[in-house]
Design a protein around this motif. Structure first.
Motif, PDB file in Angstrom:
ATOM      1  N   ILE A 268       0.827  -1.201   0.000  1.00  0.00           N
ATOM      2  CA  ILE A 268       0.000   0.000   0.000  1.00  0.00           C
ATOM      3  C   ILE A 268       0.867   1.259   0.000  1.00  0.00           C
ATOM      4  O   ILE A 268       0.589   2.233  -0.713  1.00  0.00           O
ATOM      5  N   PHE A 269       1.947   1.243   0.796  1.00  0.00           N
ATOM      6  CA  PHE A 269       2.833   2.407   0.853  1.00  0.00           C
ATOM      7  C   PHE A 269       3.479   2.653  -0.513  1.00  0.00           C
ATOM      8  O   PHE A 269       3.602   3.803  -0.963  1.00  0.00           O
ATOM      9  N   ARG A 270       3.887   1.589  -1.174  1.00  0.00           N
ATOM     10  CA  ARG A 270       4.496   1.740  -2.498  1.00  0.00           C
ATOM     11  C   ARG A 270       3.523   2.389  -3.477  1.00  0.00           C
ATOM     12  O   ARG A 270       3.902   3.262  -4.265  1.00  0.00           O
ATOM     13  N   ALA A 313      15.964  10.180   4.059  1.00  0.00           N
ATOM     14  CA  ALA A 313      14.589   9.818   4.435  1.00  0.00           C
ATOM     15  C   ALA A 313      13.574  10.435   3.479  1.00  0.00           C
ATOM     16  O   ALA A 313      13.680  11.621   3.114  1.00  0.00           O
ATOM     17  N   LEU A 314      12.607   9.636   3.071  1.00  0.00           N
ATOM     18  CA  LEU A 314      11.537  10.082   2.177  1.00  0.00           C
ATOM     19  C   LEU A 314      10.221  10.279   2.921  1.00  0.00           C
ATOM     20  O   LEU A 314       9.257  10.779   2.331  1.00  0.00           O
ATOM     21  N   GLY A 315      10.171   9.873   4.175  1.00  0.00           N
ATOM     22  CA  GLY A 315       8.945  10.035   4.957  1.00  0.00           C
ATOM     23  C   GLY A 315       8.359   8.712   5.371  1.00  0.00           C
ATOM     24  O   GLY A 315       8.762   7.646   4.904  1.00  0.00           O
ATOM     25  N   GLY A 316       7.398   8.780   6.274  1.00  0.00           N
ATOM     26  CA  GLY A 316       6.757   7.569   6.755  1.00  0.00           C
ATOM     27  C   GLY A 316       5.667   7.883   7.756  1.00  0.00           C
ATOM     28  O   GLY A 316       5.370   9.047   8.037  1.00  0.00           O
ATOM     29  N   VAL A 329       5.887   2.469   8.990  1.00  0.00           N
ATOM     30  CA  VAL A 329       6.238   2.272   7.590  1.00  0.00           C
ATOM     31  C   VAL A 329       6.928   3.541   7.125  1.00  0.00           C
ATOM     32  O   VAL A 329       6.488   4.650   7.409  1.00  0.00           O
ATOM     33  N   GLY A 330       8.066   3.377   6.444  1.00  0.00           N
ATOM     34  CA  GLY A 330       8.799   4.540   5.960  1.00  0.00           C
ATOM     35  C   GLY A 330       9.799   4.138   4.907  1.00  0.00           C
ATOM     36  O   GLY A 330      10.126   2.955   4.739  1.00  0.00           O
ATOM     37  N   ALA A 341      10.699   0.193   4.590  1.00  0.00           N
ATOM     38  CA  ALA A 341      10.731  -0.702   5.749  1.00  0.00           C
ATOM     39  C   ALA A 341       9.388  -0.662   6.453  1.00  0.00           C
ATOM     40  O   ALA A 341       8.813   0.410   6.650  1.00  0.00           O
ATOM     41  N   VAL A 342       8.904  -1.827   6.823  1.00  0.00           N
ATOM     42  CA  VAL A 342       7.644  -1.950   7.582  1.00  0.00           C
ATOM     43  C   VAL A 342       7.924  -2.745   8.844  1.00  0.00           C
ATOM     44  O   VAL A 342       8.562  -3.806   8.782  1.00  0.00           O
ATOM     45  N   LEU A 343       7.450  -2.252   9.974  1.00  0.00           N
ATOM     46  CA  LEU A 343       7.563  -2.970  11.247  1.00  0.00           C
ATOM     47  C   LEU A 343       6.198  -2.968  11.914  1.00  0.00           C
ATOM     48  O   LEU A 343       5.581  -1.910  12.092  1.00  0.00           O
ATOM     49  N   LEU A 344       5.711  -4.145  12.274  1.00  0.00           N
ATOM     50  CA  LEU A 344       4.414  -4.280  12.936  1.00  0.00           C
ATOM     51  C   LEU A 344       4.581  -5.039  14.249  1.00  0.00           C
ATOM     52  O   LEU A 344       5.355  -5.991  14.336  1.00  0.00           O
ATOM     53  N   ARG A 345       3.822  -4.606  15.227  1.00  0.00           N
ATOM     54  CA  ARG A 345       3.816  -5.208  16.560  1.00  0.00           C
ATOM     55  C   ARG A 345       5.231  -5.198  17.166  1.00  0.00           C
ATOM     56  O   ARG A 345       5.799  -6.234  17.530  1.00  0.00           O
TER      57      ARG A 345
END
Length: 460
Positions: A268-270, A313-316, A329-330, A341-345
């Motif tokens: 989704i971020f992409r 950095a492009l944002g997140g 997500v950023g 990069a995505v990090l959950l929990r």
């Protein structure tokens, strides 16, 4: 009627019945026959079968996912610790989303532990997230991951999905008037003023920069109300191929049925970064926003701590709830390479979640020849074979999966009228009709013959 005259009619009727029975009961089922979404039959990916998948007949891959029993979050996020996902009285929680038999993005995306390229170093020990993923933002190549399709809660990373729906549906210059409902949202909030007027672009910036829940509600209203906004958000997720994602609130606060995955958040971020209104908002450190007093402006600061501290950095977007824990997500760019990069929990110790993302990005930029040895791929859209995903209802949650699955089950009748059964059935129908015509003609002939015999007997 003599028996010799009846035989052709009887034979024709029997032939027609035989053809009809063949069409109804002997038509081939084919490999596209859906299976129940609740099946736990093991597959090569270690995930249960789901409607609409086409890989059921393929051989198992010895390098694919471990047994399904090891994938503790394959169907749903871990149990909630709050009451936020308890159904309202008289209602029931939506069933978990179907789990594709073959994991989207490649076989290794179905693995539940570390998914690393050959000869790579171990990822940073400071990364605490239960699920994470690192991918090339341009090519979509997945460099490394941990339980990429494990289902988790998104928290405020959901706002990226809302922003995509807004960017696709609304004019950025359109005016939105804030309501009492907006300002009463559970915060974090920007501080909208009842009756205050804001452009869609201003609200989108505030949504992505500072995660305003009041802003999310205002944008959802502009999309036609919360139910319609959720329907559109889930339609976007489905179109992109985000099969682990169900948006249940526009803010990311939990409600029954919430679900996403590290793979889906990256997907989704992409897609979101292709909209200039979104990518520019992510990269904006500060904007002046209308004060809730109605006089002047107040600064809205970008709360992504990496924007100014991380080179390239492009944002997140980060998030937190008691049930989701820390999410992030950023993206960043170095030497012409863009990584997401995505990090959950995750936990906030030993480092804040954004700093853990920074460590993961640093490590990703050092993976040698990562594009040549991807462990997976962020798909460009939903698989064509996956036609049985549950549709979203007006509440934003999918309709009852059992009903959707039942509606798509092939029966003897619709098999008969498919590509093979159709012509057979047509021939059978013509045969039956011909038999009926012949039988009627035979009956009339017998009646006429009997009448003539009666007339002849009367003359004598």
């Amino acid at each position: 009627m003599p028996s010799t005259a009846r035989r052709p009619v009887v034979a024709l009727v029997l032939s027609a019945c035989t053809l009809m029975a063949t069409a109804l009961f002997a038509a081939p089922v084919g490999s596209a026959q859906p299976t129940s979404s609740s099946s736990t039959q093991p597959s090569g990916s270690g995930r249960p079968s789901a409607p609409g998948t086409s890989g059921a007949d393929e051989p198992d891959d010895k390098t694919s996912a471990p047994p399904s029993s090891a994938c503790t979050n394959r169907e749903a996020p871990p149990p909630a610790v709050t009451e936020s996902e308890n159904p309202a009285p008289g209602e029931r929680a939506p069933a978990p989303l179907p789990v594709p038999e073959k994991p989207l993005g490649g076989d290794r995306m179905g693995e539940c532990g570390l998914v690393l390229p050959p000869n790579s170093d171990s990822p940073p020990a400071t990364v605490t997230a239960d699920s994470w993923l690192l991918a090339d933002l341009t090519s979509g190549a997945v460099l490394a991951a941990n339980d990429p399709h494990g289902r988790q809660r998104p928290a405020s990373t959901t706002k990226v999905l809302l922003a995509v729906a807004v960017a696709r549906e609304l004019n950025p210059n359109a005016t939105v008037t804030a309501t009492q409902e907006d300002v009463e949202q559970e915060c974090t909030c920007i501080g909208l003023r009842v009756g205050g007027q804001y452009t869609v672009q201003e609200l989108t910036q505030a949504l992505l920069m500072a995660s305003g829940n009041d802003v999310a509600n205002a944008l959802a209203r502009q999309l036609g109300g919360q139910a319609n906004a959720l329907r559109k958000m889930n339609a976007v997720a489905k179109e992109l191929g985000a099969q682990d994602t169900r948006a249940v609130t526009p803010t990311g606060l939990e409600a029954p049925g919430t679900s996403t995955s590290a793979y889906d958040v990256a997907l989704i971020f992409r897609a979101a970064m292709k909209f200039s209104v979104i990518s520019e908002a992510f990269a904006t450190p500060r904007i002046d926003f209308g004060a809730n007093s109605g006089k002047g402006t107040v600064p809205v600061l970008n709360d992504n701590r990496l924007l100014e501290s991380y080179r390239g950095a492009l944002g997140g977007r980060s998030g937190y709830t008691d049930d989701a824990l820390h999410t992030y997500v950023g993206a960043a760019e170095r030497n012409g390479k863009k990584l997401v990069a995505v990090l959950l929990r995750g936990e906030a110790q030993p480092l804040p979640i954004a700093d853990q993302a920074a460590k993961l990005l640093d490590w990703g930029f050092t993976i040698p020849e990562a594009d040549a040895n991807p462990v997976g791929q962020l798909v460009a859209g939903a698989p064509q074979a996956n036609t049985n995903e549950p549709q979203t209802s007006t509440s934003g949650a999918p309709d009852d999966e059992a009903g959707a699955s039942t509606a798509s089950q092939p029966t003897a009748m619709n098999r008969a009228f498919g590509n093979v059964g159709g012509p057979i059935t047509a021939v059978a129908a013509v045969g039956v009709l011909a038999a009926m015509v012949l039988a009627l003609r035979s009956r009339r002939a017998r009646a006429a013959r009997a009448k003539r015999m009666a007339q002849q007997q009367a003359q004598f």
